[in-house]
Design a protein around this motif. Sequence first.
Motif, PDB file in Angstrom:
ATOM      1  N   LEU A 170     -14.631 -40.501  11.203  1.00 14.92           N
ATOM      2  CA  LEU A 170     -13.202 -40.485  11.575  1.00 14.92           C
ATOM      3  C   LEU A 170     -12.913 -41.235  12.901  1.00 14.92           C
ATOM      4  CD1 LEU A 170     -10.313 -39.254  11.063  1.00 14.92           C
ATOM      5  CD2 LEU A 170     -11.117 -37.119  12.296  1.00 14.92           C
ATOM      6  N   CYS A 171     -11.989 -42.149  12.870  1.00 16.49           N
ATOM      7  CA  CYS A 171     -11.506 -42.964  14.154  1.00 16.49           C
ATOM      8  C   CYS A 171      -9.988 -41.997  14.395  1.00 16.49           C
ATOM      9  CB  CYS A 171     -11.023 -44.382  13.749  1.00 16.49           C
ATOM     10  SG  CYS A 171     -12.545 -45.042  13.388  1.00 16.49           S
ATOM     11  N   ARG A 172      -9.809 -42.226  15.875  1.00 13.70           N
ATOM     12  CA  ARG A 172      -8.638 -41.923  16.439  1.00 13.70           C
ATOM     13  C   ARG A 172      -7.372 -42.690  15.792  1.00 13.70           C
ATOM     14  NH1 ARG A 172     -10.044 -45.422  19.878  1.00 13.70           N
ATOM     15  NH2 ARG A 172      -8.708 -46.124  21.431  1.00 13.70           N
ATOM     16  N   CYS A 173      -6.243 -42.201  15.968  1.00 10.48           N
ATOM     17  CA  CYS A 173      -5.150 -43.034  15.717  1.00 10.48           C
ATOM     18  C   CYS A 173      -4.850 -43.782  16.963  1.00 10.48           C
ATOM     19  CB  CYS A 173      -3.741 -42.064  15.356  1.00 10.48           C
ATOM     20  SG  CYS A 173      -2.242 -42.912  15.532  1.00 10.48           S
ATOM     21  N   VAL A 174      -4.617 -45.147  16.554  1.00  6.87           N
ATOM     22  CA  VAL A 174      -4.446 -46.013  17.679  1.00  6.87           C
ATOM     23  C   VAL A 174      -2.988 -46.477  18.137  1.00  6.87           C
ATOM     24  CG1 VAL A 174      -6.696 -46.965  17.923  1.00  6.87           C
ATOM     25  CG2 VAL A 174      -4.866 -48.021  16.519  1.00  6.87           C
ATOM     26  N   GLY A 175      -2.031 -45.742  17.380  1.00 10.48           N
ATOM     27  CA  GLY A 175      -0.712 -45.985  17.675  1.00 10.48           C
ATOM     28  C   GLY A 175       0.010 -47.279  17.339  1.00 10.48           C
ATOM     29  N   CYS A 176      -0.871 -47.900  16.292  1.00 13.45           N
ATOM     30  CA  CYS A 176      -0.316 -49.365  15.941  1.00 13.45           C
ATOM     31  C   CYS A 176       0.860 -49.365  15.122  1.00 13.45           C
ATOM     32  CB  CYS A 176      -1.562 -50.181  15.134  1.00 13.45           C
ATOM     33  SG  CYS A 176      -1.939 -49.495  13.743  1.00 13.45           S
TER      34      CYS A 176
END
Lengths: 161, 208
Positions: free
Chosen positions: A28-34
């Motif tokens: 699981l990766c964090r949301c990077v707000g893209c």
Amino acid sequence: MKLIVTDLENFNLPVSGEHKIIKPDSRLCRCVGCFNCWFKTPGKCVIADGFDDIGALWGKCDEVYYVCRCVYGSLSPFAKNIQDRGLAYVHPDFVIRGGEMHHRRRYDNVIKCSVLFYGETTEGERQTARKLMQAAMDNYDGTVERIEFFDSVEDMEGISL
Amino acid sequence: MTVALINASPKLSHSSSWALIKNTVGFFPNKTNVKMLDMHTNTVSENTVSELLAADAWVLFFPLYVDALPSHVLRCLMQLEERARGKTLKVYAVINCGFYEGEQTEVAFEIVENFCIRAGLEFCGGVGVGGGGMLSTTPVLEDMKHNKTAIIHELKRLAKSVVRGRNHGVKFKSVSIPRIMYKVGAEALWRINAVKYGNKLSDLGKRY
Ligand SMILES: Cc1cc2nc3c(=O)[nH]c(=O)nc-3n(C[C@H](O)[C@H](O)[C@H](O)COP(=O)(O)O)c2cc1C
């Protein structure tokens, strides 16, 4: 469908009906707000870690349960990570609801959200958590069904979802 | 005194948090030692932890995610909780959000305050900024400096509070255009972005 998001590796509460359980996963990766889940691939996250479809999954749910530690009055980092990655559940456009700006719906389903928080909490944290879940569900145009606090995971014994 | 301005947006560049930091740093007097630190990922590096523990005050800049802290900021605070315990440290926050009303950051301030209580640090308030979507995508902040608008004024007052070691209280501000203009402008930008990626306008509402 019921969606259960839990930070417990060995989650074992009985769940009835059609459901899916999301448990801790090292990919699981964090949301990077893209915001690519709004513009590039509307409705889906672009991070290919197996959690790109949380928004779409919420679109199929009538109940969402979080079973997680209460951290400073928030969902735990894992549960919050999943919630953040589900941003595509909403449409990017704005609407005014209750005098405040929120997002337009992408899906028609109204989610009933429940949280079973475990771990020692202060009264202040419990108040924050209640306010937070209400705000989050106002934001997603859903409802808060039940919020409960348990001092430990063992204290949740006997609960079924 | 040493003040740590912490950029806790997950974006490595062009974030609204960074735009706000750039517009705050100049309000500190020369004798203040201002450190710019990053908290973009799930962990705080050992170097950054050392810098943070050596500071007298932290100003955390981060975006609002679903009415609360982004998950990586929560993880970082949990990492810092034990390390910071017992230090005399004042914690301020500047939380920006995409919706127009800065007031929507209120619960996130409570979460930061609850962290401070757990870590034994002093929560000193900050600024909740609405209309965050405009801060990084347009040069509006630069303009605002000249227009002396509400956000810039509040950041200036915040810097003063930090230097004096005062509790700033939690203040809410928004961009200086009417809400309807913010909505129309943002939604036009969404459409330009969608088309840029080869999508049709109707794709914005795509369902799975
Ligand atoms: C996953 C996610 C959740 C968000 N939730 C909210 C929210 O609940 N309320 C809000 O006003 N803005 C919300 N936003 C918008 C961000 O707060 C806004 O875009 C902000 O300006 C980003 O700041 P940054 O550039 O410093 O990262 C959310 C954005 C993302 C990616």
